[in-house]
Design a protein around this motif. Structure first.
Motif, mmCIF file in Angstrom:
data_model
loop_
_atom_site.group_PDB
_atom_site.id
_atom_site.type_symbol
_atom_site.label_atom_id
_atom_site.label_comp_id
_atom_site.label_asym_id
_atom_site.label_seq_id
_atom_site.Cartn_x
_atom_site.Cartn_y
_atom_site.Cartn_z
ATOM 1 N N GLN A 1 -1.655 5.974 -4.077
ATOM 2 C CA GLN A 1 -1.771 5.744 -5.368
ATOM 3 C C GLN A 1 -0.662 5.804 -6.251
ATOM 4 O OE1 GLN A 1 -3.988 9.228 -7.440
ATOM 5 N NE2 GLN A 1 -3.885 8.035 -9.389
ATOM 6 N N THR A 2 -0.536 4.763 -6.886
ATOM 7 C CA THR A 2 0.846 4.598 -7.770
ATOM 8 C C THR A 2 0.710 5.086 -9.027
ATOM 9 O OG1 THR A 2 0.490 2.122 -8.405
ATOM 10 C CG2 THR A 2 1.675 2.638 -6.205
ATOM 11 N N PHE A 3 1.907 5.525 -9.735
ATOM 12 C CA PHE A 3 1.915 5.605 -11.190
ATOM 13 C C PHE A 3 3.013 5.175 -11.703
ATOM 14 C CE2 PHE A 3 2.626 9.496 -8.903
ATOM 15 C CZ PHE A 3 3.808 9.758 -9.225
ATOM 16 N N THR B 1 9.686 1.320 -9.654
ATOM 17 C CA THR B 1 11.156 0.942 -9.532
ATOM 18 C C THR B 1 11.951 2.205 -9.866
ATOM 19 O OG1 THR B 1 13.019 -0.455 -10.079
ATOM 20 C CG2 THR B 1 11.325 0.070 -11.838
ATOM 21 N N LEU B 2 13.282 2.200 -9.397
ATOM 22 C CA LEU B 2 13.990 3.494 -9.902
ATOM 23 C C LEU B 2 14.481 3.320 -11.253
ATOM 24 C CD1 LEU B 2 16.468 4.124 -6.859
ATOM 25 C CD2 LEU B 2 14.564 5.310 -7.669
ATOM 26 N N LEU B 3 14.136 4.330 -12.135
ATOM 27 C CA LEU B 3 14.349 4.498 -13.332
ATOM 28 C C LEU B 3 15.716 5.042 -13.966
ATOM 29 C CD1 LEU B 3 10.797 4.629 -15.145
ATOM 30 C CD2 LEU B 3 12.270 2.782 -14.686
ATOM 31 N N LEU C 1 11.595 2.219 -0.740
ATOM 32 C CA LEU C 1 10.999 3.306 -1.437
ATOM 33 C C LEU C 1 9.832 3.292 -2.379
ATOM 34 C CD1 LEU C 1 12.013 6.382 -2.221
ATOM 35 C CD2 LEU C 1 13.081 5.752 -4.156
ATOM 36 N N PHE C 2 9.551 2.037 -2.694
ATOM 37 C CA PHE C 2 8.522 2.005 -3.677
ATOM 38 C C PHE C 2 7.426 0.793 -2.898
ATOM 39 C CE2 PHE C 2 11.388 3.307 -6.922
ATOM 40 C CZ PHE C 2 10.483 4.238 -7.377
ATOM 41 N N SER C 3 7.606 0.886 -1.550
ATOM 42 C CA SER C 3 6.503 0.055 -0.873
ATOM 43 C C SER C 3 6.305 0.826 0.578
ATOM 44 C CB SER C 3 7.222 -1.179 -0.335
ATOM 45 O OG SER C 3 7.438 -2.104 -1.378
#
Length: 138
Positions: free
Chosen positions: A76-78, A82-84, A66-68
């Motif tokens: 662009q990441t913000f 990771t899942l919070l 999911l985050f890769s």
């Protein structure tokens, strides 16, 4: 493609933004709107997690954590990648012929999945059931 999130406190406005495609903050758009010196903004950026990709093209399905997203996508990441807890996530994407879709989920939703299941249509289902669900839409 875009992955963004919001909390229950952020409420209905965030859901409306999700429908329009502006889910979650990005360091560029949020700071431009509120000003870089806004302390509440800095807190929101730290609490959110997500990314936005341009030029995310492929021919056929692509699988990635999911985050890769794939490295060839311009991403662009913000926030933290990771899942919070206590956040609702939305993954929005476009397909061939103007097809657009989104899926909403929480960390708990994904943690509840059994091997071989996917999250779609606000519920866990088998890959086969998912194929039937989208067969006439894709």
């Amino acid at each position: 493609m875009r992955l963004g999130s919001w909390t229950l406190d952020e409420g209905e406005a965030a859901v409306e933004e999700a429908s329009l495609g502006s889910i979650g903050p990005s360091s560029t758009s949020r700071h431009a709107a509120t000003g870089a010196d806004d302390p509440d903004e800095d807190q929101a950026l730290e609490e959110d997690s997500g990314w936005e990709a341009w030029g995310a093209t492929n021919h056929g399905g692509v699988v990635f954590p999911l985050f890769s997203p794939p490295p060839e996508w311009r991403v662009q990441t913000f926030g933290r990648q990771t899942l919070l807890p206590d956040r609702t996530y939305a993954l929005r994407f476009h397909g061939a012929g103007g097809y657009m879709a989104h899926v909403y989920f929480t960390a708990d939703d994904l943690a509840s999945l059994q091997p071989g299941q996917v999250w779609a249509d606000d519920r866990a289902m088998s890959a086969g059931d998912f194929g039937e669900l989208v067969d006439d839409k894709c």
